[in-house]
Scaffold this motif. Structure first.
Motif, PDB file in Angstrom:
ATOM      1  N   ALA A 301      16.757 -30.464  10.850  1.00 30.85           N
ATOM      2  CA  ALA A 301      16.476 -29.089  11.258  1.00 30.85           C
ATOM      3  C   ALA A 301      14.992 -28.778  11.146  1.00 30.85           C
ATOM      4  CB  ALA A 301      17.288 -28.112  10.399  1.00 30.85           C
ATOM      5  N   GLN A 302      14.353 -29.332  10.152  1.00 34.56           N
ATOM      6  CA  GLN A 302      12.911 -29.132  10.008  1.00 34.56           C
ATOM      7  C   GLN A 302      12.154 -29.757  11.172  1.00 34.56           C
ATOM      8  OE1 GLN A 302      10.886 -31.175   6.737  1.00 34.56           O
ATOM      9  NE2 GLN A 302       9.877 -29.256   6.196  1.00 34.56           N
ATOM     10  N   VAL A 303      12.552 -30.964  11.571  1.00 35.12           N
ATOM     11  CA  VAL A 303      11.887 -31.634  12.695  1.00 35.12           C
ATOM     12  C   VAL A 303      12.141 -30.890  13.999  1.00 35.12           C
ATOM     13  CG1 VAL A 303      11.786 -33.770  14.039  1.00 35.12           C
ATOM     14  CG2 VAL A 303      11.966 -33.876  11.557  1.00 35.12           C
ATOM     15  N   LEU A 304      13.397 -30.533  14.253  1.00 36.90           N
ATOM     16  CA  LEU A 304      13.724 -29.838  15.499  1.00 36.90           C
ATOM     17  C   LEU A 304      13.091 -28.450  15.552  1.00 36.90           C
ATOM     18  CD1 LEU A 304      17.499 -30.796  15.818  1.00 36.90           C
ATOM     19  CD2 LEU A 304      15.544 -31.886  16.906  1.00 36.90           C
ATOM     20  N   GLY A 305      13.039 -27.780  14.398  1.00 39.68           N
ATOM     21  CA  GLY A 305      12.387 -26.479  14.367  1.00 39.68           C
ATOM     22  C   GLY A 305      10.903 -26.581  14.677  1.00 39.68           C
ATOM     23  N   ASN A 306      10.258 -27.609  14.155  1.00 37.53           N
ATOM     24  CA  ASN A 306       8.842 -27.808  14.461  1.00 37.53           C
ATOM     25  C   ASN A 306       8.634 -28.206  15.914  1.00 37.53           C
ATOM     26  OD1 ASN A 306       7.972 -27.128  11.906  1.00 37.53           O
ATOM     27  ND2 ASN A 306       7.948 -29.234  11.166  1.00 37.53           N
ATOM     28  N   GLY A 318      -6.017 -30.178  15.623  1.00 32.74           N
ATOM     29  CA  GLY A 318      -6.363 -29.571  14.347  1.00 32.74           C
ATOM     30  C   GLY A 318      -5.236 -28.796  13.714  1.00 32.74           C
ATOM     31  N   ASP A 319      -4.135 -28.575  14.415  1.00 35.75           N
ATOM     32  CA  ASP A 319      -3.012 -27.815  13.854  1.00 35.75           C
ATOM     33  C   ASP A 319      -1.841 -28.703  13.465  1.00 35.75           C
ATOM     34  OD1 ASP A 319      -3.641 -25.313  16.344  1.00 35.75           O
ATOM     35  OD2 ASP A 319      -4.391 -25.424  14.290  1.00 35.75           O
ATOM     36  N   ASP A 320      -1.983 -30.016  13.561  1.00 35.15           N
ATOM     37  CA  ASP A 320      -0.848 -30.905  13.352  1.00 35.15           C
ATOM     38  C   ASP A 320      -0.469 -31.048  11.883  1.00 35.15           C
ATOM     39  OD1 ASP A 320      -0.472 -31.391  16.006  1.00 35.15           O
ATOM     40  OD2 ASP A 320      -1.837 -33.101  16.059  1.00 35.15           O
ATOM     41  N   ASP A 321      -1.366 -30.756  10.950  1.00 33.41           N
ATOM     42  CA  ASP A 321      -1.037 -30.914   9.540  1.00 33.41           C
ATOM     43  C   ASP A 321       0.072 -29.974   9.100  1.00 33.41           C
ATOM     44  OD1 ASP A 321      -2.832 -32.923   9.205  1.00 33.41           O
ATOM     45  OD2 ASP A 321      -4.446 -31.660   8.415  1.00 33.41           O
ATOM     46  N   ASP A 322       0.275 -28.890   9.825  1.00 34.76           N
ATOM     47  CA  ASP A 322       1.346 -27.960   9.484  1.00 34.76           C
ATOM     48  C   ASP A 322       2.717 -28.477   9.892  1.00 34.76           C
ATOM     49  OD1 ASP A 322      -0.610 -26.259   8.537  1.00 34.76           O
ATOM     50  OD2 ASP A 322      -0.765 -25.165  10.445  1.00 34.76           O
ATOM     51  N   PHE A 323       2.756 -29.578  10.623  1.00 40.40           N
ATOM     52  CA  PHE A 323       4.025 -30.065  11.162  1.00 40.40           C
ATOM     53  C   PHE A 323       4.319 -31.494  10.725  1.00 40.40           C
ATOM     54  CE2 PHE A 323       2.435 -26.779  13.925  1.00 40.40           C
ATOM     55  CZ  PHE A 323       3.540 -25.952  14.070  1.00 40.40           C
TER      56      PHE A 323
END
Length: 734
Positions: A301-306, A318-323
Motif C-alpha cells: 500500500a505504501q508503494v502503490l500510494g506513492n 530532487g523530490d525522490d527521497d520522499d518516496f
C-alpha cells in the motif's frame, strides 16, 4: 514532423545526440537543423530490409495518422519520466540500452513464455529444474506489478493520521548512524528478563544502546494493533476455531496468540522453543500468517500510494527521497517450512485472511495446480500404520521436503507460482533453497532474491536438525547480501538503509521450534541483529521426560570430563571405547541397543565395530527396508549382540525394536521424549528378564540443556556440579 513522429522509439533514440535529446525534451520537437536529408554516407542506404518490408511499410503508412501522436507522446513521456541522465552526465549508450530493454520486455510479455522460473514454478529465473512443459503465466505479470499499479481509494494506506503510531511505519523509518552500526560488533549484549503470564520467562536483549521492554496488556482490540484492511474483519472468522466461550467475545486472540503477536507487531526478533505440532502448532501458524499478510499489505500500500502521488504531482528531480519505499528486490517475506503440507496450510491461511466471509471471492491464480502439487491423497497412507500422536501430527499430508514457491499479493488478489523477483512472499524448504543458492564455484546459482527480505520466519526449526542443519546455516549466510544484478530496480525508490547494506539490521526473524537446542540458539544469537532487539522464551523444564518411562529400569548416567567443546566428539568416542564397551563385550550382555543421535558418530562406531570384528547389526536412515528387517530379526533372535540405531531413523520411522535388554545412549537424544520412548521399548518383549535390564547414558557438562530436558532442571544442576556418576532407578508404571 510526420516522418519523425512515425519513427519507433528505439530508432529515434539510437540516432539522436545528447543535445538533440535535450532539445526534444525542452521544446517537444527535434531541431530543424537536424532534419534528415539524403546523403551518400547516410545509414539508411546500407541497412538491410526484411522480406516483409513491403508489408510493414504499407501498414505503417496506412496507420501513420493515428499512430503519429500516440507514439510521439509515448517517447516524450519516456524522456520526461527518466532520472534526467543527460544532466547527470550519463552516456547515450546507457539510455539506448534501457529503451531497448523496455522494448524487449514488452515483446516478451506478449509473445514469449514467462521467465525460466515458470518451468516448475519454484525457483527464480535461471535456477529452476528443467521440465518438459514450460509453465507460462504472463497474463498475471502486469496485474501484480507494483510499478504499474496504483492504490485503490477504498483500500486505504499508511497515509492516515495514525500512520505515525503504526509499528510498521516506525520500524522502516528508523534511522541508524554509521557509528551505531560499527559499534554493534563490539557492544556487549544487554539483557533484561521478564515473566509473562503465558510465555513465562521472556528475555529481552539488544546490541544497540537502547533496550526497551514491555509487558502485555490485559485486553487488546484489533484497532490498537494497526491491522490493514480487510484483516480486521477476516481475522476473527479465520481464528474462530481457537476461540470459544467468553474468550471469543472478549478478545480476537487466544492468550498465547496475544502475547506472540504483540512481540511480532513490535518488529522484534522472536525465538519461541515450545511450538509443538500436537499442542499449539496451528495456533502459532495462524498468528504469524496474520503478521505476514499485515506486513505485505502495508508495504505494498505504501508503494502503490506513492505511485499515485508521483503520478498526480508529476514530481521533478530532487523530490525522490520522499518516496523511498522498497528494497533492492521485491521479495519481502521468506517462510521456511519443512514439508509441502505446511506450505499448503500457509497459503490457505493467506486466502482465508484476504477473503474472510466476504461474498466477493478474491482472485487466486494457479490455485488448481497448487492444490495438485502440494495436496495429498489420503488413500496413499497405509490404513494399519500405528504411530505415536506426535508422529501423526508432524508427518501429515504431503511430506515432500524439496519445494519452493513464490506468492505475489496485490490488494485482494493472490498470484501463486509467481517468479521470485515478482513475488512478495517466498515459501520454501531448506533443501529447496539450497538447490537455488548453490555453492562456491557453481555456475548456476542465485541468491539476490534474499537481499531485501524484511521478515524471515523459520517454522518447526527442530525438524531441520533431522533433515540437514547445514542447509539452514547456508541460508543464513546468504541473507540480506547486496545483489549481484539490479533486476530492474528503480534506485530512486530504494530505502537508504537498503542501499547502505544495512538490511540485516532491519530484518525481523521469527524462529519457532519444539525444543531448546544449542544449534538453534546459536543461529538466533549470531544472525539476529534487529535494531528493535530480540526476545527469547527461556523456560526451564521442571520435570524431565524420564518421568514418562513405564518400565522398572536402573539408569546410570556416566559423566565424561571434557576440556573444551571442540574435543567433545573425540572424548565421547574414547570414553565409550575404553570405559563402556568393555563392560558389554561379554556374551551375557547380549541384546544391547546403542542409540546414536549423530550420523557421523554412527559411521565412526560402525567402522570401529567392523575393525574389531564385533557381532553387530546396524540401522540408519539410509538402510533399505530389507536391511532393516534383517537387522531387527537378527537382533531379536540374539544372532547379533549389538544393534547400532540412529536417531534420524527413529524420527522418520518410529519402529519398535524388540529384544532389547541393555540400552546405551551414546549421547542424550535431541528430542527429550525419545528417551522415554526408547526405554519403553524394553517391555515389548518382556520374558522375565526385567531384573537384568540396564540403561547407560553418556553426558558431559556441555549437554546441560538436553540433560535438563530428560531428568529435570534441579536434578541436572546437581549432576553437573558433581563429578560422580549418577544412578537413578525408575520404579515403573504410575
Amino acid at each position: 514532423m510526420g516522418k519523425r513522429g512515425s519513427r519507433s522509439q528505439s530508432q529515434l533514440l539510437g540516432s539522436l545526440t545528447k543535445k538533440q535529446k535535450k532539445h526534444l525534451r525542452d521544446f517537444g520537437e527535434e531541431h530543424p537543423f537536424y532534419d534528415r536529408v539524403s546523403r551518400k554516407e547516410a545509414k539508411p542506404q546500407t541497412c538491410q530490409l526484411s522480406e516483409s518490408s513491403d508489408t510493414s511499410s504499407s501498414e505503417s503508412e496506412a496507420e501513420s495518422e493515428p499512430e503519429q501522436v500516440s507514439g510521439y507522446h509515448r517517447l516524450l513521456a519516456t524522456l520526461k519520466n527518466t532520472e534526467m541522465n543527460l544532466e547527470d552526465g550519463d552516456s547515450d549508450i546507457s539510455e539506448e540500452e534501457d529503451m531497448a530493454a523496455e522494448s524487449t520486455d514488452m515483446q516478451s510479455s506478449v509473445a514469449s513464455p514467462a521467465d525460466p522460473e515458470g518451468k516448475d514454478g519454484h525457483g527464480p529465473p535461471g535456477t529452476s529444474e528443467e521440465s518438459p512443459e514450460e509453465f507460462t503465466d504472463a497474463k498475471h505479470e502486469s496485474l501484480f506489478s507494483l510499478e504499474t499499479n496504483f492504490l485503490e481509494e477504498e483500500s486505504g494506506g499508511d497515509s492516515s493520521p495514525k500512520a505515525s503510531q503504526d509499528p510498521f511505519v516506525q520500524h522502516v523509518n528508523t534511522k541508524l548512524k554509521e557509528k551505531e552500526i560499527q559499534a554493534v560488533a563490539t557492544n556487549p549484549k544487554t539483557t533484561h528478563q521478564l515473566k509473562w503470564p503465558i510465555l513465562g520467562q521472556v528475555v529481552f536483549s539488544s546490541k544497540f544502546q537502547k533496550l526497551e521492554t514491555f509487558k502485555p496488556p490485559k485486553d487488546i482490540d484489533l484497532k490498537s494493533v494497526h491491522l490493514q484492511k480487510p484483516l480486521e474483519s477476516t481475522w476473527i472468522k479465520t481464528n474462530s476455531q481457537f476461540l470459544s466461550g467468553p474468550q471469543k467475545s472478549n478478545s480476537p486472540f487466544t492468550p498465547l496468540q496475544k502475547e506472540l503477536f504483540l512481540i511480532m507487531n513490535s518488529y522484534r526478533d522472536l525465538f519461541y522453543p515450545e511450538r509443538t505440532a500436537l499442542k499449539n502448532g496451528e495456533e502459532i501458524r495462524h498468528v504469524y500468517c496474520l503478521h505476514v499478510i499485515n506486513h505485505i499489505l502495508k508495504a505494498n500500500a505504501q508503494v502503490l500510494g506513492n505511485n499515485s502521488r508521483r503520478r498526480s504531482q508529476k514530481l521533478g528531480v530532487g523530490d525522490d527521497d520522499d518516496f523511498r519505499d522498497q528494497g533492492l528486490t521485491r521479495p519481502k517475506v521468506l517462510i521456511v517450512v519443512p514439508f509441502r503440507e505446511a506450505a499448503l496450510r500457509v497459503v490457505q491461511l493467506f486466502i482465508s485472511l484476504l477473503e474472510g466471509d466476504s461474498k466477493k471471492k478474491i482472485i487466486v491464480s494457479n490455485k488448481k495446480r497448487f492444490n495438485g502439487e502440494y495436496g495429498s491423497n489420503p488413500e496413499e497412507r497405509p490404513p494399519n500404520l500405528k504411530r505415536p500422536e506426535d508422529y501423526e501430527a508432524v508427518f501429515v499430508g504431503n511430506i515432500d521436503d524439496h519445494f519452493r514457491i513464490g506468492v505475489a499479493i496485490l490488494q485482494r488478489s493472490i498470484r501463486l507460482y509467481a517468479p521470485f523477483y515478482s513475488s512478495d512472499i517466498l515459501i520454501a524448504s531448506p533443501l529447496g533453497l539450497r538447490t537455488i543458492i548453490g555453492g562456491e564455484g557453481e555456475k548456476k546459482r542465485d541468491f539476490d532474491f534474499l537481499s531485501s527480505i524484511e521478515l524471515l520466519i523459520i517454522d518447526q526449526a527442530d525438524i531441520y536438525l533431522m533433515q540437514n542443519w547445514e542447509h539452514v546455516l547456508h541460508l543464513m549466510n546468504h541473507m540480506n547480501l547486496l545483489p549481484l544484478d539490479s533486476h530492474g530496480v528503480d534506485f530512486s525508490r530504494v530505502r537508504m538503509w537498503s542501499l547502505n547494506n544495512w538490511s540485516k539490521y532491519y530484518r525481523q526473524t521469527l524462529l519457532f521450534g519444539a525444543l531448546q537446542d544449542a544449534q538453534i540458539n546459536s543461529v538466533f544469537n549470531k544472525y539476529c541483529v534487529n535494531v528493535q532487539g530480540q526476545v527469547a522464551v527461556r523456560n526451564v523444564p521442571m520435570t524431565g521426560s524420564i518421568s514418562q518411562v513405564l518400565v522398572q529400569l536402573p539408569h546410570v548416567f556416566q559423566r565424561m570430563e571434557v576440556e573444551s567443546l571442540a574435543s567433545v566428539i573425540d572424548a565421547r568416542f574414547n570414553f565409550f571405547v575404553n570405559k563402556i564397551l568393555p563392560q558389554y563385550r561379554d556374551a551375557v550382555m547380549s541384546h544391547t541397543l546403542i542409540y546414536v543421535p549423530s550420523y557421523f558418530d554412527f559411521v565412526r562406531l560402525r567402522n570401529y565395530f567392523k575393525k574389531e570384528e564385533l557381532n553387530f547389526a546396524h540401522i540408519c536412515e539410509y538402510t533399505q527396508k530389507s536391511g532393516v528387517s534383517r537387522a531387527r530379526h537378527f537382533f531379536l533372535q540374539g544372532e547379533k549382540q549389538f544393534l547400532l540405531l540412529t536417531e534420524r531413523f527413529h524420527f522418520y520411522k518410529r519402529y519398535t525394536i524388540k529384544g532389547i535388554r541393555n540400552l546405551i545412549f551414546y549421547e542424550l537424544p535431541t528430542y527429550p521424549h525419545f528417551y522415554s520412548e526408547v526405554c519403553n521399548m524394553l517391555r515389548a518383549t518382556s520374558r522375565g528378564e526385567e531384573a537384568a535390564w540396564t540403561c547407560t547414558v553418556l553426558y558431559s557438562k556441555y549437554d546441560a540443556q538436553r540433560l535438563a530436558a530428560v531428568v529435570g532442571v534441579e536434578r541436572a544442576a546437581q549432576m553437573l556440579q558433581s563429578k560422580k556418576n549418577v544412578h537413578l532407578f525408575i520404579t515403573g508404571e504410575r
